[in-house]
Design a protein around this motif. Structure first.
Motif, PDB file in Angstrom:
ATOM      1  N   UNK A  45      65.325 -20.713 -90.788  1.00 26.90           N
ATOM      2  CA  UNK A  45      64.239 -21.178 -91.661  1.00 26.90           C
ATOM      3  C   UNK A  45      64.281 -22.700 -91.863  1.00 26.90           C
ATOM      4  N   UNK A  46      65.313 -23.338 -91.269  1.00 29.04           N
ATOM      5  CA  UNK A  46      65.471 -24.788 -91.435  1.00 29.04           C
ATOM      6  C   UNK A  46      64.845 -25.484 -90.243  1.00 29.04           C
ATOM      7  N   UNK A  47      63.660 -26.055 -90.430  1.00 24.81           N
ATOM      8  CA  UNK A  47      62.919 -26.549 -89.265  1.00 24.81           C
ATOM      9  C   UNK A  47      63.490 -27.838 -88.682  1.00 24.81           C
ATOM     10  N   UNK A  48      64.430 -28.505 -89.381  1.00 21.20           N
ATOM     11  CA  UNK A  48      65.015 -29.722 -88.789  1.00 21.20           C
ATOM     12  C   UNK A  48      66.055 -29.387 -87.720  1.00 21.20           C
ATOM     13  N   UNK A  49      66.534 -28.129 -87.667  1.00 19.71           N
ATOM     14  CA  UNK A  49      67.542 -27.757 -86.675  1.00 19.71           C
ATOM     15  C   UNK A  49      66.873 -27.220 -85.412  1.00 19.71           C
ATOM     16  N   UNK A  50      67.348 -27.699 -84.239  1.00 20.75           N
ATOM     17  CA  UNK A  50      66.864 -27.164 -82.977  1.00 20.75           C
ATOM     18  C   UNK A  50      67.556 -25.815 -82.724  1.00 20.75           C
ATOM     19  N   UNK A  51      67.049 -25.069 -81.738  1.00 17.35           N
ATOM     20  CA  UNK A  51      67.655 -23.770 -81.403  1.00 17.35           C
ATOM     21  C   UNK A  51      69.126 -23.959 -81.006  1.00 17.35           C
ATOM     22  N   UNK A  52      69.420 -25.039 -80.261  1.00 14.56           N
ATOM     23  CA  UNK A  52      70.808 -25.306 -79.858  1.00 14.56           C
ATOM     24  C   UNK A  52      71.687 -25.568 -81.077  1.00 14.56           C
ATOM     25  N   UNK A  53      71.164 -26.334 -82.029  1.00 13.43           N
ATOM     26  CA  UNK A  53      71.943 -26.634 -83.237  1.00 13.43           C
ATOM     27  C   UNK A  53      72.204 -25.365 -84.044  1.00 13.43           C
ATOM     28  N   UNK A  54      71.215 -24.484 -84.092  1.00 12.14           N
ATOM     29  CA  UNK A  54      71.400 -23.215 -84.811  1.00 12.14           C
ATOM     30  C   UNK A  54      72.511 -22.413 -84.127  1.00 12.14           C
ATOM     31  N   UNK A  55      72.523 -22.393 -82.802  1.00 13.01           N
ATOM     32  CA  UNK A  55      73.568 -21.658 -82.066  1.00 13.01           C
ATOM     33  C   UNK A  55      74.955 -22.208 -82.395  1.00 13.01           C
ATOM     34  N   UNK A  56      75.085 -23.546 -82.400  1.00 17.68           N
ATOM     35  CA  UNK A  56      76.383 -24.169 -82.705  1.00 17.68           C
ATOM     36  C   UNK A  56      76.789 -23.845 -84.143  1.00 17.68           C
ATOM     37  N   UNK A  57      75.826 -23.950 -85.067  1.00 15.12           N
ATOM     38  CA  UNK A  57      76.122 -23.666 -86.484  1.00 15.12           C
ATOM     39  C   UNK A  57      76.586 -22.218 -86.647  1.00 15.12           C
TER      40      UNK A  57
END
Ligand SMILES: CC(C)(COP(=O)(O)OP(=O)(O)OC[C@H]1O[C@@H](n2cnc3c(N)ncnc32)[C@H](O)[C@@H]1OP(=O)(O)O)[C@@H](O)C(=O)NCCC(=O)NCCS
Length: 149
Positions: free
Chosen positions: A7-19
């Motif tokens: 739901x955090x639009x500042x994160x890219x799909x790659x960043x979400x995966x790392x997080x």
């Protein structure tokens, strides 16, 4: 937490995966990975269910004495602007203090989507300690912030 990140639009799909990998390591392999999390929750009704308001992930910085990295902080859009992010930072800093840590490092990007992030860290008492121009891509600098404990 996955829902919160998506739901955090500042994160890219790659960043979400790392997080998500960091969260997984914090829960399942905290000892070996060194990753840990602080999570802010709110009870939902009378049952055991809780809503995740936000979380902060961190770890000891390898090859240092008493230095910690703040890797990630995210608050669900529903709960932003209510002091949850600041409370997560304070809880993390208290943990660092209890472990005799003395320094926290945060790295972030200068790109516009992160403009509010730098302000958030500055408001929380973090100081810019350095900048690497074009680190992420031309025009997108790495900003290193720190806070002494
Ligand atoms: C950045 C973020 C964690 C802030 O969480 P929050 O719970 O809304 O922040 P708080 O309500 O605790 O705000 C604390 C302070 O930071 C300031 N602040 C928070 N978000 C801000 C923004 N977008 N722009 C400017 N200032 C901001 C507030 O004004 C407040 O100042 P005050 O203490 O003087 O009143 C949240 O907006 C978020 O999850 N953003 C998307 C994910 C992200 O970018 N994370 C950081 C990179 S990993």
């Amino acid at each position: 937490m996955a829902t919160l990140l998506r739901r955090t639009d500042t994160f890219t799909a790659d960043e979400v995966d790392v997080a998500l990998e960091l969260i997984d390591d914090s829960i399942n392999r905290s000892q070996s990975s060194g990753y840990e999390c602080v999570v802010a929750c709110e009870p939902l009704g009378d049952g055991d269910d809780e809503a995740v308001m936000g979380y902060l992930s961190y770890g000891r910085t390898p090859m240092t004495e008493g230095t910690y990295d703040l890797y990630w902080v995210a608050v669900d859009p529903t709960y932003r602007g209510k002091g949850v992010g600041k409370a997560l930072c304070r809880a993390f800093e208290e943990t660092v203090r209890q472990r005799d840590g003395h320094l926290i490092r945060v790295e972030t990007s200068s790109q516009e989507a992160y403009g509010g992030t730098v302000q958030f860290y500055t408001d929380a008492g973090y100081i810019e300690g350095g900048r690497l121009p074009g680190f992420y891509k031309p025009g997108d600098d790495l900003i290193i912030l720190y806070r002494t404990i």
